[in-house]
Motif scaffolding. Sequence first.
Motif, PDB file in Angstrom:
ATOM      1  N   ALA A  12     -12.453  -2.484  -8.773  1.00 40.41           N
ATOM      2  CA  ALA A  12     -11.050  -2.029  -8.416  1.00 40.41           C
ATOM      3  C   ALA A  12     -10.872  -3.356  -7.814  1.00 40.41           C
ATOM      4  CB  ALA A  12     -11.404  -0.938  -7.307  1.00 40.41           C
ATOM      5  N   ALA A  13     -11.911  -3.813  -7.547  1.00 43.78           N
ATOM      6  CA  ALA A  13     -11.858  -5.275  -7.032  1.00 43.78           C
ATOM      7  C   ALA A  13     -11.658  -6.706  -7.323  1.00 43.78           C
ATOM      8  CB  ALA A  13     -13.375  -6.216  -5.916  1.00 43.78           C
ATOM      9  N   MET A  14     -11.963  -6.245  -8.872  1.00 42.02           N
ATOM     10  CA  MET A  14     -12.084  -7.347 -10.284  1.00 42.02           C
ATOM     11  C   MET A  14     -10.122  -7.377 -10.752  1.00 42.02           C
ATOM     12  SD  MET A  14     -14.074  -9.802 -10.005  1.00 42.02           S
ATOM     13  CE  MET A  14     -13.256 -10.470 -11.470  1.00 42.02           C
ATOM     14  N   GLY A  68       0.792  -4.571  -9.075  1.00 45.32           N
ATOM     15  CA  GLY A  68      -0.142  -4.456  -6.976  1.00 45.32           C
ATOM     16  C   GLY A  68      -0.008  -3.154  -7.089  1.00 45.32           C
ATOM     17  N   PHE A  69       0.614  -2.149  -7.370  1.00 50.00           N
ATOM     18  CA  PHE A  69       0.901  -0.837  -7.014  1.00 50.00           C
ATOM     19  C   PHE A  69      -0.785   0.167  -7.063  1.00 50.00           C
ATOM     20  CE2 PHE A  69       0.944   3.880  -8.382  1.00 50.00           C
ATOM     21  CZ  PHE A  69       0.630   4.215  -6.495  1.00 50.00           C
ATOM     22  N   PHE A  70      -0.496  -0.383  -8.745  1.00 52.70           N
ATOM     23  CA  PHE A  70      -1.944  -0.104  -9.397  1.00 52.70           C
ATOM     24  C   PHE A  70      -3.729  -0.527  -8.467  1.00 52.70           C
ATOM     25  CE2 PHE A  70       1.264   1.155 -12.351  1.00 52.70           C
ATOM     26  CZ  PHE A  70       1.246   3.128 -12.262  1.00 52.70           C
ATOM     27  N   SER A  71      -3.743  -2.304  -8.659  1.00 53.82           N
ATOM     28  CA  SER A  71      -4.707  -2.597  -7.668  1.00 53.82           C
ATOM     29  C   SER A  71      -4.551  -2.088  -6.635  1.00 53.82           C
ATOM     30  CB  SER A  71      -4.579  -3.886  -7.957  1.00 53.82           C
ATOM     31  OG  SER A  71      -3.788  -4.809  -7.581  1.00 53.82           O
ATOM     32  N   LYS A  72      -3.659  -1.652  -5.776  1.00 49.91           N
ATOM     33  CA  LYS A  72      -4.079  -1.647  -4.600  1.00 49.91           C
ATOM     34  C   LYS A  72      -4.253   0.161  -3.780  1.00 49.91           C
ATOM     35  CE  LYS A  72      -1.034  -4.831  -2.374  1.00 49.91           C
ATOM     36  NZ  LYS A  72       0.090  -5.662  -0.909  1.00 49.91           N
ATOM     37  N   ASP A  73      -4.448   0.761  -5.102  1.00 52.84           N
ATOM     38  CA  ASP A  73      -3.879   2.028  -5.226  1.00 52.84           C
ATOM     39  C   ASP A  73      -5.676   2.311  -5.658  1.00 52.84           C
ATOM     40  OD1 ASP A  73      -3.091   5.009  -5.080  1.00 52.84           O
ATOM     41  OD2 ASP A  73      -3.915   4.809  -7.100  1.00 52.84           O
ATOM     42  N   ALA A 110      -8.078   4.190  -3.091  1.00 54.61           N
ATOM     43  CA  ALA A 110      -9.089   5.994  -3.535  1.00 54.61           C
ATOM     44  C   ALA A 110      -9.938   5.560  -3.226  1.00 54.61           C
ATOM     45  CB  ALA A 110      -8.249   6.001  -4.529  1.00 54.61           C
ATOM     46  N   LEU A 111     -10.717   4.664  -3.758  1.00 51.12           N
ATOM     47  CA  LEU A 111     -11.938   4.215  -2.963  1.00 51.12           C
ATOM     48  C   LEU A 111     -12.181   4.154  -1.803  1.00 51.12           C
ATOM     49  CD1 LEU A 111     -14.449   3.619  -4.652  1.00 51.12           C
ATOM     50  CD2 LEU A 111     -14.045   0.511  -4.086  1.00 51.12           C
ATOM     51  N   LEU A 112     -11.704   3.622  -1.045  1.00 52.10           N
ATOM     52  CA  LEU A 112     -12.216   3.755   0.564  1.00 52.10           C
ATOM     53  C   LEU A 112     -11.683   5.422   0.772  1.00 52.10           C
ATOM     54  CD1 LEU A 112      -9.827   0.660   1.881  1.00 52.10           C
ATOM     55  CD2 LEU A 112     -12.820   1.338   2.072  1.00 52.10           C
ATOM     56  N   PHE A 158      -9.639   2.878   5.404  1.00 51.52           N
ATOM     57  CA  PHE A 158      -8.604   3.311   4.653  1.00 51.52           C
ATOM     58  C   PHE A 158      -7.425   2.919   5.610  1.00 51.52           C
ATOM     59  CE2 PHE A 158      -6.300   6.802   3.987  1.00 51.52           C
ATOM     60  CZ  PHE A 158      -5.488   6.430   2.074  1.00 51.52           C
ATOM     61  N   GLY A 159      -7.106   3.457   6.774  1.00 53.78           N
ATOM     62  CA  GLY A 159      -5.579   2.896   7.857  1.00 53.78           C
ATOM     63  C   GLY A 159      -5.121   2.034   7.681  1.00 53.78           C
ATOM     64  N   ILE A 160      -6.794   0.844   8.095  1.00 54.42           N
ATOM     65  CA  ILE A 160      -6.098  -0.739   7.696  1.00 54.42           C
ATOM     66  C   ILE A 160      -5.763  -1.277   6.563  1.00 54.42           C
ATOM     67  CG2 ILE A 160      -7.270  -3.138   8.264  1.00 54.42           C
ATOM     68  CD1 ILE A 160      -9.480  -1.909  10.131  1.00 54.42           C
ATOM     69  N   GLY A 161      -6.220  -0.440   5.896  1.00 57.65           N
ATOM     70  CA  GLY A 161      -5.705  -1.285   4.275  1.00 57.65           C
ATOM     71  C   GLY A 161      -4.138  -0.515   3.690  1.00 57.65           C
TER      72      GLY A 161
END
Length: 188
Positions: free
Chosen positions: A41-43, A105-110, A114-116, A133-136
């Motif tokens: 997810a990070a990469m 950007g939607f898919f990578s942030k999502d 989702a991981l959080l 998750f809330g901060i994200g």
Amino acid sequence: AMFQTDLKRVLAYSTVSQLGYLFMALGAGAVHGMMTIAVTAAMFHLVTHAFFKALLFLSAGNVMHAMGDVIDMDRFGGLKKVLPKTNILFLIGAAALAGLPLLSGFFSKDSILALLYDASGDGVYGFQFKMLFGIGLVTAFLTAVYTSNAYFRTFHGTENIPKEAGRHAHEANFGILAPMGVLAVGAL
């Protein structure tokens, strides 16, 4: 800092917030035992971020060049007709950064959110992951706000060209726009 009028500074602050997403993903993977998913997810976000942020910086460079090196958004605006191709390219980059659905950007942030969210079910650290998750989510919203602000202030409203631009306010040539088109495909 969110409503800076310096176009380059807005994009630089945005880079720091996107790096925060990477570290949230890696932290969730390390503590929750999902490191492979977290690194993926990070990469993924790092790669998508590279496309849309490079596109935004090059678009900002086009604006800066056309405006006679003026980068203060209070001194220019309404450039949609003056820089029509840069307008579209900046919009693609801004929409991807803002995380509009179906863009990179939607898919990578999502994937990071989702991981959080999954990590928030952890018996020991669940509360901390709920907070992250809330901060994200808040960060994603704020990113959309300041990115939209930069786009609309630059390209919409009353046309305003600073005197430093003189008659220089024009669209970049194909040699500049072509690589930006490649970046736009990656951002999409």
